[in-house]
Write an enzyme that holds these catalytic residues in place. Structure first.
Site, PDB file in Angstrom:
ATOM      1  N   ASN A   9       0.865  -1.184   0.000  1.00  0.00           N
ATOM      2  CA  ASN A   9       0.000   0.000   0.000  1.00  0.00           C
ATOM      3  C   ASN A   9       0.898   1.230   0.000  1.00  0.00           C
ATOM      4  O   ASN A   9       1.518   1.546   1.007  1.00  0.00           O
ATOM      5  CB  ASN A   9      -0.901  -0.033   1.244  1.00  0.00           C
ATOM      6  CG  ASN A   9      -1.752   1.227   1.362  1.00  0.00           C
ATOM      7  OD1 ASN A   9      -1.859   2.009   0.410  1.00  0.00           O
ATOM      8  ND2 ASN A   9      -2.354   1.419   2.525  1.00  0.00           N
ATOM      9  N   LYS A  11       0.100   4.281  -0.175  1.00  0.00           N
ATOM     10  CA  LYS A  11      -0.505   5.476   0.452  1.00  0.00           C
ATOM     11  C   LYS A  11      -0.272   6.688  -0.468  1.00  0.00           C
ATOM     12  O   LYS A  11      -0.283   6.523  -1.683  1.00  0.00           O
ATOM     13  CB  LYS A  11       0.052   5.656   1.864  1.00  0.00           C
ATOM     14  CG  LYS A  11      -0.067   4.350   2.680  1.00  0.00           C
ATOM     15  CD  LYS A  11       0.178   4.509   4.140  1.00  0.00           C
ATOM     16  CE  LYS A  11      -0.010   3.155   4.835  1.00  0.00           C
ATOM     17  NZ  LYS A  11       0.127   3.230   6.286  1.00  0.00           N
ATOM     18  N   HIS A  94      -9.289   1.462   5.657  1.00  0.00           N
ATOM     19  CA  HIS A  94      -7.943   1.641   6.230  1.00  0.00           C
ATOM     20  C   HIS A  94      -8.014   2.613   7.396  1.00  0.00           C
ATOM     21  O   HIS A  94      -8.807   3.559   7.370  1.00  0.00           O
ATOM     22  CB  HIS A  94      -6.992   2.163   5.152  1.00  0.00           C
ATOM     23  CG  HIS A  94      -5.565   2.107   5.592  1.00  0.00           C
ATOM     24  ND1 HIS A  94      -5.003   3.058   6.407  1.00  0.00           N
ATOM     25  CD2 HIS A  94      -4.597   1.180   5.374  1.00  0.00           C
ATOM     26  CE1 HIS A  94      -3.748   2.725   6.659  1.00  0.00           C
ATOM     27  NE2 HIS A  94      -3.475   1.588   6.044  1.00  0.00           N
ATOM     28  N   GLU A  96      -6.284   5.027   8.206  1.00  0.00           N
ATOM     29  CA  GLU A  96      -6.112   6.445   7.847  1.00  0.00           C
ATOM     30  C   GLU A  96      -7.415   7.021   7.291  1.00  0.00           C
ATOM     31  O   GLU A  96      -7.719   8.196   7.482  1.00  0.00           O
ATOM     32  CB  GLU A  96      -4.936   6.579   6.859  1.00  0.00           C
ATOM     33  CG  GLU A  96      -3.613   6.386   7.589  1.00  0.00           C
ATOM     34  CD  GLU A  96      -2.544   5.641   6.805  1.00  0.00           C
ATOM     35  OE1 GLU A  96      -2.595   5.626   5.571  1.00  0.00           O
ATOM     36  OE2 GLU A  96      -1.650   5.055   7.463  1.00  0.00           O
ATOM     37  N   GLU A 166      -4.964  -4.552  11.124  1.00  0.00           N
ATOM     38  CA  GLU A 166      -3.887  -3.576  11.279  1.00  0.00           C
ATOM     39  C   GLU A 166      -4.082  -2.815  12.578  1.00  0.00           C
ATOM     40  O   GLU A 166      -4.855  -1.846  12.619  1.00  0.00           O
ATOM     41  CB  GLU A 166      -3.909  -2.581  10.111  1.00  0.00           C
ATOM     42  CG  GLU A 166      -3.797  -3.223   8.748  1.00  0.00           C
ATOM     43  CD  GLU A 166      -3.261  -2.247   7.712  1.00  0.00           C
ATOM     44  OE1 GLU A 166      -2.335  -2.626   7.007  1.00  0.00           O
ATOM     45  OE2 GLU A 166      -3.740  -1.104   7.652  1.00  0.00           O
ATOM     46  N   GLY A 172       3.143   2.387  10.796  1.00  0.00           N
ATOM     47  CA  GLY A 172       4.133   3.435  10.554  1.00  0.00           C
ATOM     48  C   GLY A 172       4.913   3.823  11.797  1.00  0.00           C
ATOM     49  O   GLY A 172       5.611   4.835  11.805  1.00  0.00           O
ATOM     50  N   SER A 212       3.932  -2.019  10.279  1.00  0.00           N
ATOM     51  CA  SER A 212       5.395  -2.124  10.383  1.00  0.00           C
ATOM     52  C   SER A 212       5.939  -3.492   9.976  1.00  0.00           C
ATOM     53  O   SER A 212       6.880  -3.997  10.584  1.00  0.00           O
ATOM     54  CB  SER A 212       5.851  -1.736  11.794  1.00  0.00           C
ATOM     55  OG  SER A 212       5.499  -0.394  12.075  1.00  0.00           O
TER      56      SER A 212
END
Ligand SMILES: O=C[C@H](O)COP(=O)(O)O
Length: 250
Positions: A9, A11, A94, A96, A166, A172, A212
């Site tokens: 991904n 992003k 997701h 985000e 996730e 991240g 990660s």
């Protein structure tokens, strides 16, 4: 037997030419597609160009879609549009999108249903915040997201669905969930899906881990019985690290 699946991904990273270079380097590395399904989730604008370098077995995922067919929704992109650019999959829910763009479970579910109706495969992301884990309600949170995300889908639709667990605190941040943390949650998700759709659908469902993932931890994560692959962010932006992840089986 579930075939491993690994998707990068990107992003909001990489221009079209950077993306093309990355994809070509990964393909040149000769990943064995009999051993692992893999693909990329570039930005909308790069989908069409990246598609030119992929074969039909590769995953080409959009990072989002809107739930309506078409109309006055400035800035949004429809399922038909990403399909016309070559996408065969979409990432939905997701963290985000949930947290920065405030997408509710209801909106995510509308997008999931739209994607499946249009023939796209869906990677439905779920995951708890750090405070939810610290409060001990991570399983409840994640299973609620699974239930609401899948609402209205039938058993046939489920053949198009992959779930990505996730944990938000691992995205991240360099903090990876341990193999045991991941396995525990993946097992919970599978058993929940089994209650909703039956054992066969649950056994065939691929559940990816994201947060990660890097060359140093992929092997251990993949050794967990219910971890069927990975949704990789940062480490998918460089061919060297993504190829090492894709070759976890070596
Ligand atoms: O979609 C990918 C996840 O958000 C994981 O990102 P990360 O590998 O950079 O932690």
């Amino acid at each position: 037997m579930r075939k491993p699946l690994i998707v990068g991904n990107w992003k909001m990273n990489l221009t079209i030419s950077e993306g093309v270079n990355l994809v070509n380097s990964v393909i040149d590395a000769g990943i064995d597609q009999l051993k692992v399904d893999y693909g990329f989730a570039p930005s909308f604008v790069a989908l069409g160009e990246i598609k030119k370098y992929l074969n039909d077995s590769h995953i080409l995922a959009a990072q989002n879609i809107y739930f309506e067919d078409s109309g006055a929704f400035t800035g949004e992109v429809s399922a038909d549009m990403v399909i016309s650019a070559g996408a065969n999959c979409v990432i939905l829910g997701h963290s985000e999108r949930r947290h920065i763009f405030k997408e509710s479970d209801e909106i995510i579910n509308k997008k999931v249903r739209q994607a499946v109706d249009k023939g796209l495969n869906v990677i439905l992301c779920v995951g708890e915040l750090l405070e939810e884990r610290e409060a001990g309600c991570e399983v409840e949170t994640v299973l609620r997201q699974v239930a609401l995300g899948l609402k209205g889908l039938n058993s046939d639709d489920m053949k198009k669905v992959v779930i990505a667990y996730e944990p938000v605190w691992a995205i991240g941040t360099g903090k990876t969930a341990s193999k045991d943390d991941a396995e525990t949650m993946h097992r919970e998700i599978r058993s929940f899906v089994s209650k909703l759709y039956g054992e066969n659908i649950a056994n065939d469902l691929r559940i990816l881990y994201g947060g990660s993932v890097k060359p140093e931890n992929i092997k251990e994560l993949m050794s967990a019985e219910n971890v069927d692959g990975a949704l990789v962010g940062g480490a998918s932006l460089k061919a060297e690290s993504f190829v090492k992840i894709l070759k976890f089986y070596e």
